[in-house]
Design a protein around this motif. Structure first.
Motif, PDB file in Angstrom:
ATOM      1  N   LEU A  28      25.128 121.717  68.352  1.00 40.05           N
ATOM      2  CA  LEU A  28      23.809 122.579  68.117  1.00 40.05           C
ATOM      3  C   LEU A  28      23.753 122.975  66.580  1.00 40.05           C
ATOM      4  O   LEU A  28      22.501 122.746  66.079  1.00 40.05           O
ATOM      5  CB  LEU A  28      23.904 124.068  68.816  1.00 40.05           C
ATOM      6  CG  LEU A  28      23.767 123.811  70.458  1.00 40.05           C
ATOM      7  CD1 LEU A  28      24.297 125.079  70.881  1.00 40.05           C
ATOM      8  CD2 LEU A  28      22.306 123.532  70.877  1.00 40.05           C
ATOM      9  N   LEU A  29      24.912 122.933  65.845  1.00 42.14           N
ATOM     10  CA  LEU A  29      24.657 123.342  64.620  1.00 42.14           C
ATOM     11  C   LEU A  29      24.120 122.034  63.786  1.00 42.14           C
ATOM     12  O   LEU A  29      23.341 122.413  62.561  1.00 42.14           O
ATOM     13  CB  LEU A  29      25.914 123.654  63.964  1.00 42.14           C
ATOM     14  CG  LEU A  29      26.453 125.239  64.229  1.00 42.14           C
ATOM     15  CD1 LEU A  29      27.927 125.351  63.761  1.00 42.14           C
ATOM     16  CD2 LEU A  29      25.505 126.014  63.650  1.00 42.14           C
ATOM     17  N   THR A  30      24.506 120.977  64.199  1.00 39.97           N
ATOM     18  CA  THR A  30      23.878 119.858  63.344  1.00 39.97           C
ATOM     19  C   THR A  30      22.472 119.810  63.861  1.00 39.97           C
ATOM     20  O   THR A  30      21.801 118.947  62.686  1.00 39.97           O
ATOM     21  CB  THR A  30      24.397 118.385  64.174  1.00 39.97           C
ATOM     22  OG1 THR A  30      24.121 118.262  65.519  1.00 39.97           O
ATOM     23  CG2 THR A  30      25.968 118.673  64.064  1.00 39.97           C
ATOM     24  N   SER A  67      15.265 133.971  57.379  1.00 43.99           N
ATOM     25  CA  SER A  67      13.939 133.435  57.013  1.00 43.99           C
ATOM     26  C   SER A  67      13.473 131.968  57.009  1.00 43.99           C
ATOM     27  O   SER A  67      12.496 131.715  56.981  1.00 43.99           O
ATOM     28  CB  SER A  67      13.880 133.810  55.412  1.00 43.99           C
ATOM     29  OG  SER A  67      14.840 132.933  54.640  1.00 43.99           O
ATOM     30  N   GLN A  68      14.508 131.109  57.312  1.00 52.23           N
ATOM     31  CA  GLN A  68      14.399 129.859  57.598  1.00 52.23           C
ATOM     32  C   GLN A  68      14.308 129.453  59.119  1.00 52.23           C
ATOM     33  O   GLN A  68      14.100 128.192  59.493  1.00 52.23           O
ATOM     34  CB  GLN A  68      15.357 128.826  56.915  1.00 52.23           C
ATOM     35  CG  GLN A  68      15.521 129.082  55.370  1.00 52.23           C
ATOM     36  CD  GLN A  68      16.766 128.503  54.730  1.00 52.23           C
ATOM     37  OE1 GLN A  68      17.779 128.149  55.423  1.00 52.23           O
ATOM     38  NE2 GLN A  68      16.612 128.287  53.421  1.00 52.23           N
ATOM     39  N   GLY A  69      14.487 130.378  59.910  1.00 49.75           N
ATOM     40  CA  GLY A  69      14.436 130.183  61.294  1.00 49.75           C
ATOM     41  C   GLY A  69      15.737 129.712  61.738  1.00 49.75           C
ATOM     42  O   GLY A  69      16.606 128.863  61.262  1.00 49.75           O
ATOM     43  N   LEU A  70      16.165 130.345  62.868  1.00 48.79           N
ATOM     44  CA  LEU A  70      17.501 129.887  63.600  1.00 48.79           C
ATOM     45  C   LEU A  70      17.563 129.422  65.114  1.00 48.79           C
ATOM     46  O   LEU A  70      18.793 129.468  65.642  1.00 48.79           O
ATOM     47  CB  LEU A  70      18.430 131.310  63.512  1.00 48.79           C
ATOM     48  CG  LEU A  70      18.549 131.734  62.029  1.00 48.79           C
ATOM     49  CD1 LEU A  70      19.729 133.210  62.245  1.00 48.79           C
ATOM     50  CD2 LEU A  70      19.471 130.861  61.414  1.00 48.79           C
ATOM     51  N   VAL A  71      16.288 129.152  65.536  1.00 50.59           N
ATOM     52  CA  VAL A  71      16.281 128.711  66.709  1.00 50.59           C
ATOM     53  C   VAL A  71      16.265 126.937  66.656  1.00 50.59           C
ATOM     54  O   VAL A  71      15.613 126.428  66.059  1.00 50.59           O
ATOM     55  CB  VAL A  71      15.100 128.900  67.302  1.00 50.59           C
ATOM     56  CG1 VAL A  71      14.778 128.497  68.978  1.00 50.59           C
ATOM     57  CG2 VAL A  71      15.056 130.638  67.317  1.00 50.59           C
ATOM     58  N   VAL A  72      17.164 126.339  67.415  1.00 53.00           N
ATOM     59  CA  VAL A  72      17.263 124.842  67.491  1.00 53.00           C
ATOM     60  C   VAL A  72      16.775 124.468  68.923  1.00 53.00           C
ATOM     61  O   VAL A  72      17.064 125.284  69.905  1.00 53.00           O
ATOM     62  CB  VAL A  72      18.721 124.234  67.368  1.00 53.00           C
ATOM     63  CG1 VAL A  72      18.898 124.601  65.625  1.00 53.00           C
ATOM     64  CG2 VAL A  72      19.767 124.911  68.213  1.00 53.00           C
ATOM     65  N   ARG A 102      19.503 132.503  74.395  1.00 53.30           N
ATOM     66  CA  ARG A 102      18.674 131.353  75.110  1.00 53.30           C
ATOM     67  C   ARG A 102      16.985 132.126  74.626  1.00 53.30           C
ATOM     68  O   ARG A 102      16.964 133.142  74.803  1.00 53.30           O
ATOM     69  CB  ARG A 102      18.661 131.624  76.455  1.00 53.30           C
ATOM     70  CG  ARG A 102      20.023 130.853  76.979  1.00 53.30           C
ATOM     71  CD  ARG A 102      20.011 130.672  78.509  1.00 53.30           C
ATOM     72  NE  ARG A 102      21.143 130.203  79.073  1.00 53.30           N
ATOM     73  CZ  ARG A 102      21.441 128.942  79.081  1.00 53.30           C
ATOM     74  NH1 ARG A 102      20.630 127.794  78.849  1.00 53.30           N
ATOM     75  NH2 ARG A 102      22.559 128.402  79.793  1.00 53.30           N
ATOM     76  N   ARG A 103      16.326 130.964  74.120  1.00 55.55           N
ATOM     77  CA  ARG A 103      15.035 131.549  74.047  1.00 55.55           C
ATOM     78  C   ARG A 103      14.086 130.857  74.864  1.00 55.55           C
ATOM     79  O   ARG A 103      13.773 129.359  74.398  1.00 55.55           O
ATOM     80  CB  ARG A 103      14.611 131.411  72.434  1.00 55.55           C
ATOM     81  CG  ARG A 103      15.195 132.128  71.295  1.00 55.55           C
ATOM     82  CD  ARG A 103      15.122 133.646  71.599  1.00 55.55           C
ATOM     83  NE  ARG A 103      15.550 134.486  70.639  1.00 55.55           N
ATOM     84  CZ  ARG A 103      15.748 135.824  70.784  1.00 55.55           C
ATOM     85  NH1 ARG A 103      15.208 136.230  71.573  1.00 55.55           N
ATOM     86  NH2 ARG A 103      16.377 136.367  69.511  1.00 55.55           N
ATOM     87  N   ASP A 104      13.631 131.115  76.102  1.00 58.88           N
ATOM     88  CA  ASP A 104      13.077 130.499  77.172  1.00 58.88           C
ATOM     89  C   ASP A 104      11.476 130.303  76.605  1.00 58.88           C
ATOM     90  O   ASP A 104      10.972 131.267  76.400  1.00 58.88           O
ATOM     91  CB  ASP A 104      13.399 131.008  78.319  1.00 58.88           C
ATOM     92  CG  ASP A 104      14.676 130.529  78.678  1.00 58.88           C
ATOM     93  OD1 ASP A 104      15.491 129.607  78.291  1.00 58.88           O
ATOM     94  OD2 ASP A 104      15.393 131.373  79.749  1.00 58.88           O
ATOM     95  N   PHE A 120      17.733 127.478  71.500  1.00 58.95           N
ATOM     96  CA  PHE A 120      18.807 128.210  71.699  1.00 58.95           C
ATOM     97  C   PHE A 120      18.799 128.860  70.004  1.00 58.95           C
ATOM     98  O   PHE A 120      18.830 128.215  69.135  1.00 58.95           O
ATOM     99  CB  PHE A 120      20.064 127.232  71.573  1.00 58.95           C
ATOM    100  CG  PHE A 120      20.227 126.738  72.951  1.00 58.95           C
ATOM    101  CD1 PHE A 120      20.557 127.460  74.061  1.00 58.95           C
ATOM    102  CD2 PHE A 120      20.069 125.322  72.923  1.00 58.95           C
ATOM    103  CE1 PHE A 120      20.795 126.916  75.167  1.00 58.95           C
ATOM    104  CE2 PHE A 120      20.115 124.582  74.341  1.00 58.95           C
ATOM    105  CZ  PHE A 120      20.505 125.533  75.569  1.00 58.95           C
ATOM    106  N   ASP A 121      19.009 130.142  70.137  1.00 61.59           N
ATOM    107  CA  ASP A 121      19.233 131.034  68.938  1.00 61.59           C
ATOM    108  C   ASP A 121      20.384 131.219  68.390  1.00 61.59           C
ATOM    109  O   ASP A 121      21.356 131.585  69.153  1.00 61.59           O
ATOM    110  CB  ASP A 121      18.229 132.323  69.276  1.00 61.59           C
ATOM    111  CG  ASP A 121      18.017 133.155  67.933  1.00 61.59           C
ATOM    112  OD1 ASP A 121      18.438 132.516  66.870  1.00 61.59           O
ATOM    113  OD2 ASP A 121      17.272 133.942  67.877  1.00 61.59           O
ATOM    114  N   LEU A 122      20.688 130.857  67.008  1.00 65.35           N
ATOM    115  CA  LEU A 122      21.953 130.920  66.264  1.00 65.35           C
ATOM    116  C   LEU A 122      22.279 132.055  65.816  1.00 65.35           C
ATOM    117  O   LEU A 122      23.094 132.489  65.119  1.00 65.35           O
ATOM    118  CB  LEU A 122      21.984 129.669  65.407  1.00 65.35           C
ATOM    119  CG  LEU A 122      21.830 128.421  66.219  1.00 65.35           C
ATOM    120  CD1 LEU A 122      22.189 127.237  64.798  1.00 65.35           C
ATOM    121  CD2 LEU A 122      22.871 128.021  67.071  1.00 65.35           C
TER     122      LEU A 122
END
Length: 400
Positions: free
Chosen positions: A50-52, A62-67, A101-103, A125-127
């Motif tokens: 997920l981190l990759t 500010s850069q967004g954390l959802v992948v 989870r961001r569904d 998926f929100d980090l």
């Protein structure tokens, strides 16, 4: 979904806008604390994947954390795990409070972008929890590392203590020391039997405390035994010293062999090819020659003792080493003499050689000859000491 999970997500959903953290540092902290977080190695592989998909090195709100990778993409980057395992490990990461989870309305993972290509809304998926809990995870990782060190040291200390007790019991049994060693052995086995197969730190420390108490008990038993033996040994040594300190009883110290008492066996100045003493007797034990008798026969050795005096056999042996070096006797020659005669007798031999060094061509060669004869049982210190003592007494009378 549960109320506890909702509560935990609400607590970490909105981190400070100025907060940021290097994403791989957080990942290392999670790896260190995985046991406390209740996740497996497979879950770590999924989190790594997920981190990759997060394009930046830091987690920055500010850069967004959802992948929003697909399951197929995640499976490839998570080393090919099956989709069933992937779903299970994603759920474990959510339950551990590491991701959210961001569904989307249709359950798919995707992002809305504006005309400039920037992401406006993402579903996946929100980090954010990793950023919000970064300090907590770092502290948890440090605690786990410290606990691991304490556990390792406790196990090492237990291993050393266990070996010490085992060796002490073995020595006590081999030496026949007094004590109920069967009971001690039984207690030793019982302590180890109570330790679980996979113990935690507290169990190891409890076992270590019991083992240390047993070691202390064994040492106390052996110390008492050694003190008792030392007292008996000192008493015997004192009796022997009183008996041997009568240096006037010269007749009792002379060789009993009639041949050795002959006048021809007295000391005569010799060269290396004609040794001082020609008796066939074996070397006497050192107790046959009181230190006072040796010093009367060889008074010159006293000058080489500590502080210019010799009061004990140990001081005589130290002086003999000094004389050996002064007379040019090699260490190997002196070592051979010590092995053949014993260290005390070898020191007496060096004192005799010093006393008549003016008549000996090579002190080293002379000592080696005495060593060979001693090994064959053809050399005795008694006649040599008696001859030197008589020669010194005659010289003193002439001087007077």
């Amino acid at each position: 979904m549960s109320l506890a999970l909702v509560r935990s997500q609400m607590a970490i959903e909105n981190p400070r806008l100025e907060a940021r953290i290097e994403k791989w540092k957080v990942f290392r902290d999670v790896c260190e604390a995985r046991e406390r977080l209740g996740i497996q190695d497979r879950a770590l592989a999924v989190l790594d994947a997920l981190l990759t998909f997060h394009p930046h090195a830091e987690l920055d709100p500010s850069q967004g954390l959802v992948v929003f990778p697909s399951n197929a993409q995640l499976s490839v980057r998570a080393h090919g795990i099956t989709e069933t395992t992937l779903r299970r490990q994603l759920a474990a990461l959510v339950d551990a409070g590491l991701i959210l989870r961001r569904d989307s309305p249709n359950g798919k993972r995707y992002a809305h972008r504006n005309r400039d290509g920037e992401i406006e809304q993402a579903y996946g998926f929100d980090l954010t929890p990793l950023l919000a809990r970064a300090t907590e995870l770092a502290s948890m990782a440090q605690d786990v590392a410290a606990e691991r060190v304490r556990f390792r040291r406790a196990r090492e200390a237990l291993t050393i203590c266990r070996r010490d007790v085992r060796k002490l019991i073995s020595v006590a049994l081999e030496e026949g020391a007094a004590g109920n060693w069967d009971q001690v052995e039984s207690e030793f086995v019982s302590i180890l039997a109570r330790l679980p197969r996979h113990p935690n730190r507290l169990q190891v420390e409890a076992t270590l405390e019991e083992m240390e108490l047993l070691r202390e008990e064994v040492l106390n038993i052996l110390e008492t035994q050694l003190k008792t033996d030392e007292m008996h040994g000192n008493a015997t040594q004192d009796d022997r010293h009183i008996q041997n300190s009568n240096t006037e009883s010269i007749n009792e110290l002379e060789p009993s062999s009639e041949k050795e008492q002959g006048g021809s066996l007295g000391y005569k100045p010799q060269t290396e090819s004609a040794p001082i003493e020609r008796g066939n007797a074996k070397p006497e034990p050192i107790k046959a020659f009181p230190l006072g008798m040796v010093l009367r026969a060889c008074p010159q050795i006293t000058d080489y003792g500590p502080g210019g005096r010799i009061e004990h056999w140990r001081e005589l042996m130290k002086a003999a080493i000094v004389v050996r070096s002064m007379l040019g006797v090699s260490p190997s020659a002196y070592e051979e003499a010590c092995n053949a005669m014993g260290p005390e007798n070898a020191a007496v031999a060096m004192a005799c050689i010093l006393e008549r060094s003016n008549f000996i061509t090579s002190a080293g060669g002379y000592l080696r000859d005495l060593t060979r004869r001693s090994e064959r049982g053809e050399f005795s210190l008694g006649p040599m000491l008696m001859a030197l003592m008589k020669a010194n007494e005659q010289g003193n009378r002439r001087t007077a």
